[in-house]
Design a protein around this motif. Structure first.
Motif, PDB file in Angstrom:
ATOM      1  N   LYS A  21       0.723  -1.070  -0.175  1.00 48.39           N
ATOM      2  CA  LYS A  21      -0.024  -0.264   0.183  1.00 48.39           C
ATOM      3  C   LYS A  21       0.944   1.331   0.018  1.00 48.39           C
ATOM      4  N   SER A  22       1.797   1.284   0.903  1.00 52.16           N
ATOM      5  CA  SER A  22       2.810   2.376   0.882  1.00 52.16           C
ATOM      6  C   SER A  22       3.653   2.688  -0.279  1.00 52.16           C
ATOM      7  N   SER A  23       3.862   1.553  -1.181  1.00 49.12           N
ATOM      8  CA  SER A  23       4.470   1.746  -2.268  1.00 49.12           C
ATOM      9  C   SER A  23       3.700   2.376  -3.556  1.00 49.12           C
ATOM     10  N   ASN A  24       2.576   2.783  -3.141  1.00 48.14           N
ATOM     11  CA  ASN A  24       1.604   3.425  -4.222  1.00 48.14           C
ATOM     12  C   ASN A  24       1.746   3.097  -5.706  1.00 48.14           C
ATOM     13  N   GLY A  25       1.610   1.744  -5.863  1.00 43.67           N
ATOM     14  CA  GLY A  25       1.705   1.395  -7.339  1.00 43.67           C
ATOM     15  C   GLY A  25       3.339   1.426  -7.569  1.00 43.67           C
ATOM     16  N   PHE A  26       4.284   0.974  -6.801  1.00 47.28           N
ATOM     17  CA  PHE A  26       5.610   0.921  -6.983  1.00 47.28           C
ATOM     18  C   PHE A  26       6.280   2.418  -7.504  1.00 47.28           C
ATOM     19  N   THR A  27       5.551   3.631  -7.065  1.00 45.24           N
ATOM     20  CA  THR A  27       6.015   4.880  -7.334  1.00 45.24           C
ATOM     21  C   THR A  27       6.766   5.446  -6.222  1.00 45.24           C
ATOM     22  N   GLN A  28       6.956   4.794  -4.971  1.00 46.80           N
ATOM     23  CA  GLN A  28       7.479   5.156  -3.676  1.00 46.80           C
ATOM     24  C   GLN A  28       8.630   4.181  -3.759  1.00 46.80           C
ATOM     25  N   LEU A  29      10.093   4.674  -3.615  1.00 48.90           N
ATOM     26  CA  LEU A  29      11.122   3.869  -3.875  1.00 48.90           C
ATOM     27  C   LEU A  29      11.353   3.032  -2.676  1.00 48.90           C
ATOM     28  N   TRP A  30      11.391   3.599  -1.259  1.00 50.70           N
ATOM     29  CA  TRP A  30      11.710   2.667  -0.228  1.00 50.70           C
ATOM     30  C   TRP A  30      10.598   1.645   0.009  1.00 50.70           C
ATOM     31  N   PRO A  31       9.461   2.023   0.007  1.00 45.77           N
ATOM     32  CA  PRO A  31       8.297   0.847   0.286  1.00 45.77           C
ATOM     33  C   PRO A  31       8.510  -0.065  -0.874  1.00 45.77           C
ATOM     34  N   SER A  32       8.662   0.275  -2.212  1.00 47.87           N
ATOM     35  CA  SER A  32       8.970  -0.359  -3.276  1.00 47.87           C
ATOM     36  C   SER A  32       9.865  -1.673  -3.077  1.00 47.87           C
ATOM     37  N   LEU A  33      11.253  -0.984  -2.402  1.00 50.13           N
ATOM     38  CA  LEU A  33      12.248  -2.057  -2.287  1.00 50.13           C
ATOM     39  C   LEU A  33      12.084  -2.936  -1.164  1.00 50.13           C
ATOM     40  N   VAL A  34      11.241  -2.501  -0.322  1.00 48.98           N
ATOM     41  CA  VAL A  34      10.708  -3.417   0.827  1.00 48.98           C
ATOM     42  C   VAL A  34       9.873  -4.824   0.310  1.00 48.98           C
ATOM     43  N   VAL A  35       8.969  -4.320  -0.633  1.00 48.26           N
ATOM     44  CA  VAL A  35       8.206  -5.223  -1.359  1.00 48.26           C
ATOM     45  C   VAL A  35       8.913  -6.354  -2.193  1.00 48.26           C
ATOM     46  N   VAL A  36       9.930  -5.597  -3.106  1.00 46.56           N
ATOM     47  CA  VAL A  36      10.816  -6.659  -3.632  1.00 46.56           C
ATOM     48  C   VAL A  36      11.598  -7.597  -2.917  1.00 46.56           C
ATOM     49  N   ALA A  37      12.163  -6.942  -1.886  1.00 46.96           N
ATOM     50  CA  ALA A  37      13.250  -7.535  -1.079  1.00 46.96           C
ATOM     51  C   ALA A  37      12.424  -8.711  -0.065  1.00 46.96           C
ATOM     52  N   GLY A  38      11.222  -8.191   0.271  1.00 43.13           N
ATOM     53  CA  GLY A  38      10.472  -9.286   1.061  1.00 43.13           C
ATOM     54  C   GLY A  38       9.856 -10.342   0.290  1.00 43.13           C
ATOM     55  N   TYR A  39       9.544 -10.347  -0.968  1.00 44.38           N
ATOM     56  CA  TYR A  39       8.892 -11.330  -1.694  1.00 44.38           C
ATOM     57  C   TYR A  39       9.759 -12.169  -2.052  1.00 44.38           C
ATOM     58  N   ALA A  40      11.518 -11.637  -2.403  1.00 44.31           N
ATOM     59  CA  ALA A  40      12.510 -12.498  -2.729  1.00 44.31           C
ATOM     60  C   ALA A  40      12.789 -13.343  -1.610  1.00 44.31           C
ATOM     61  N   ALA A  41      13.059 -12.623  -0.205  1.00 45.64           N
ATOM     62  CA  ALA A  41      13.420 -13.387   0.899  1.00 45.64           C
ATOM     63  C   ALA A  41      12.193 -14.578   0.961  1.00 45.64           C
ATOM     64  N   ALA A  42      10.973 -14.134   0.826  1.00 45.65           N
ATOM     65  CA  ALA A  42       9.835 -15.295   1.280  1.00 45.65           C
ATOM     66  C   ALA A  42       9.841 -16.327   0.370  1.00 45.65           C
ATOM     67  N   PHE A  43      10.231 -15.938  -0.897  1.00 45.11           N
ATOM     68  CA  PHE A  43      10.252 -17.440  -1.891  1.00 45.11           C
ATOM     69  C   PHE A  43      11.459 -18.146  -1.672  1.00 45.11           C
ATOM     70  N   PHE A  44      12.663 -17.375  -1.296  1.00 34.76           N
ATOM     71  CA  PHE A  44      13.963 -18.093  -1.098  1.00 34.76           C
ATOM     72  C   PHE A  44      13.718 -19.040   0.062  1.00 34.76           C
ATOM     73  N   PHE A  45      13.206 -18.515   1.335  1.00 32.80           N
ATOM     74  CA  PHE A  45      13.107 -19.296   2.569  1.00 32.80           C
ATOM     75  C   PHE A  45      11.766 -20.505   2.192  1.00 32.80           C
ATOM     76  N   LEU A  46      10.873 -20.057   1.539  1.00 29.98           N
ATOM     77  CA  LEU A  46       9.968 -21.001   1.212  1.00 29.98           C
ATOM     78  C   LEU A  46      10.425 -22.304   0.445  1.00 29.98           C
ATOM     79  N   SER A  47      11.412 -21.934  -0.579  1.00 31.92           N
ATOM     80  CA  SER A  47      12.274 -23.009  -1.481  1.00 31.92           C
ATOM     81  C   SER A  47      12.877 -23.966  -0.398  1.00 31.92           C
ATOM     82  N   LEU A  48      13.487 -23.301   0.621  1.00 34.63           N
ATOM     83  CA  LEU A  48      14.427 -24.152   1.458  1.00 34.63           C
ATOM     84  C   LEU A  48      13.387 -24.993   2.148  1.00 34.63           C
ATOM     85  N   THR A  49      12.343 -24.684   2.743  1.00 31.96           N
ATOM     86  CA  THR A  49      11.221 -25.222   3.479  1.00 31.96           C
ATOM     87  C   THR A  49      10.910 -26.438   2.534  1.00 31.96           C
TER      88      THR A  49
END
Length: 109
Positions: A21-49
């Motif tokens: 929501k804070s990324s505002n359609g990926f127009t806000q840099l820092w929230p957008s980076l949190v989204v991308v990094a968070g999903y990357a980490a989520a899928f990486f750790f899910l793959s380990l699981t």
């Protein structure tokens, strides 16, 4: 370790989704980076699981916990209203995850 990896995946996904929501359609840099990094980490750790937990069980726990946590954050932080049917639905999701993990022979203990 598999449950630790799954917990990290869930927390990462919840952080990423919360920042959407804070990324505002990926127009806000820092929230957008949190989204991308968070999903990357989520899928990486899910793959380990998935090395040791069956995909159906891991995904049920991951998505069920994510739904409940995101809903709680939306309620507490964003002021989203939760009515009776929403609470019943969330309770059923939690019950389903518990049944899978406690009673199913598909789950790894």
């Amino acid at each position: 370790m598999q449950w630790l990896f799954l917990s990290i995946a869930i927390i990462s996904e919840v952080m990423a989704t919360s920042a959407l929501k804070s990324s505002n359609g990926f127009t806000q840099l820092w929230p957008s980076l949190v989204v991308v990094a968070g999903y990357a980490a989520a899928f990486f750790f899910l793959s380990l699981t998935l090395r040791t937990i069956p995909v159906g069980i891991a995904y049920a726990v991951w998505s069920g916990a994510g739904i409940v946590l995101i809903t709680l954050i939306a309620w507490l932080v964003l002021g989203q209203a939760l009515d009776g049917p929403a609470i019943v639905g969330l309770t059923l999701i939690v019950a389903g995850v518990v049944v899978l993990n406690v009673f199913s022979k598909s789950a790894i203990h």
